[in-house]
Design a protein around this motif. Structure first.
Motif, mmCIF file in Angstrom:
data_model
loop_
_atom_site.group_PDB
_atom_site.id
_atom_site.type_symbol
_atom_site.label_atom_id
_atom_site.label_comp_id
_atom_site.label_asym_id
_atom_site.label_seq_id
_atom_site.Cartn_x
_atom_site.Cartn_y
_atom_site.Cartn_z
ATOM 1 N N GLN A 255 27.341 75.043 85.888
ATOM 2 C CA GLN A 255 27.849 75.916 84.838
ATOM 3 C C GLN A 255 27.778 77.366 85.315
ATOM 4 N N MET A 256 28.891 78.061 85.244
ATOM 5 C CA MET A 256 28.916 79.463 85.625
ATOM 6 C C MET A 256 28.411 80.321 84.460
ATOM 7 N N LEU A 257 27.526 81.258 84.758
ATOM 8 C CA LEU A 257 26.986 82.158 83.749
ATOM 9 C C LEU A 257 27.413 83.595 84.069
ATOM 10 N N VAL A 258 27.806 84.331 83.046
ATOM 11 C CA VAL A 258 28.225 85.728 83.223
ATOM 12 C C VAL A 258 27.635 86.565 82.094
ATOM 13 N N MET A 291 31.238 75.467 98.560
ATOM 14 C CA MET A 291 32.644 75.217 98.228
ATOM 15 C C MET A 291 32.811 74.945 96.744
ATOM 16 N N LEU A 292 31.877 74.189 96.158
ATOM 17 C CA LEU A 292 31.973 73.890 94.730
ATOM 18 C C LEU A 292 31.780 75.156 93.901
ATOM 19 N N ILE A 293 30.859 76.028 94.327
ATOM 20 C CA ILE A 293 30.689 77.301 93.633
ATOM 21 C C ILE A 293 31.979 78.120 93.719
ATOM 22 N N GLY A 294 32.611 78.117 94.910
ATOM 23 C CA GLY A 294 33.865 78.847 95.083
ATOM 24 C C GLY A 294 34.952 78.323 94.150
ATOM 25 N N LYS A 295 35.061 77.016 94.005
ATOM 26 C CA LYS A 295 36.063 76.441 93.091
ATOM 27 C C LYS A 295 35.796 76.851 91.657
ATOM 28 N N THR A 296 34.500 76.888 91.284
ATOM 29 C CA THR A 296 34.141 77.302 89.932
ATOM 30 C C THR A 296 34.532 78.754 89.690
#
Length: 299
Positions: A255-258, A291-296
């Motif tokens: 899950q991306m957090l901002v 790579m998965l972080i980059g796609k997110t």
């Protein structure tokens, strides 16, 4: 189903003076391999010595096989290099390595001496690295190698009183994953086995009936498949009492957090999403996490 054979192959099995190592060595020889039986002959805590390796060699030769004994310590790289050189001089190469040597010094972490932690890690993890390094260039030159690391459920999942052992065993699984990647182009396949067996190492931990049910020979089929010509690579295989399993290291989508969520409190608030296993992946290298972080981020 064609028989798996090891004719014209040279195999090294460390810790082969008894238990699982002995069972591996005997069956490899029965199926045509020339076997280096390595064993320091120590007790399960690493102390003392015996002629265990020579006894296994005599079993193999009595049955018509070919074997040599080696009493080198896996904790001494020079001794591992000498072992490999002897095997190569006698038989022309080294094709198979089963890293099986190990000791136990179990105590809760609170009561464990730092020396006991360090020595167990040195025997299992550093020792396997030393034995493998001693074989590595030979395997690369001959464009063929099969390496088997011995992990444990204690490393994969944890076990009370085995912090030293568990740390070493999970380290071996990580070592195998990297060597799998580095060995691919020269036909070196590297796998990991997590055995459960009634041996000198586990005697007294199993009830008598269970000790017999978990006989070492019931682990052998997985080990020998994992070092055969058609073996997979990068597998983590559990084996015990004739039951065979696979373990995997997976990665959730995350899950991306901002903004205000990019805080410890935000991690706590989104913990269910971070740990949600829906759509989890099985990375084939460490780069896939990035790579998965980059796609997110792209999404």
């Amino acid at each position: 189903m064609s028989a798996i054979r090891f004719d014209n192959r040279v195999a090294i099995v460390t810790g082969a003076g008894g238990g699982l190592g002995r069972a591996y060595a005997l069956e490899l020889a029965r199926r045509g391999a020339r076997v280096v039986v390595n064993d320091l002959g120590a007790s399960r805590d690493g102390s003392g010595q015996s002629d265990a390796a020579q006894a296994v060699v005599e079993e193999i030769t009595a049955a018509g096989g070919m074997a040599m004994a080696n009493g080198g310590s896996v904790t001494e790289y020079d001794q591992m290099a000498e072992m490999v050189a002897r095997a190569r001089d006698a038989w022309g190469g080294v094709h198979i390595l089963i890293n099986n040597a190990g000791i136990l010094r179990d105590k809760s972490f609170a009561k464990m001496d730092p020396a006991d932690f360090e020595f167990v890690v040195r025997v299992h993890l550093v020792g396997s690295a030393f034995a493998t390094k001693a074989c590595w260039d030979v395997m690369r030159e001959q464009n063929y190698g099969r390496v088997l690391m011995t992990a444990s459920s204690s490393g994969l999942f944890g076990n009370f009183g085995q912090a030293n052992y568990g740390a070493a065993k999970l380290g071996l699984a990580g070592l195998a994953k990297t060597l799998h990647l580095e060995g691919t182009k020269t036909n070196i396949r590297v796998n990991t086995i997590a055995p459960v067996a009634g041996t000198r190492m586990t005697e007294g931990l199993f009830p008598t009936e269970a000790f017999e049910a978990f006989a070492p020979d019931k682990v052998v089929p997985a080990a020998l498949y994992l070092v055969s010509e058609d073996a997979p690579s990068n597998a983590i295989v559990g084996a015990g009492a004739g039951v065979f399993q696979c373990s995997y290291v997976t990665l959730t989508q995350g899950q991306m957090l901002v903004g205000d969520d990019l805080t410890p409190e935000g991690v706590a608030a989104h913990w269910d999403r971070i740990t949600d296993r829906t759509g989890e992946i099985l990375p084939q290298s460490g780069a896939e996490q990035t790579m998965l972080i980059g796609k997110t981020l792209q999404r």
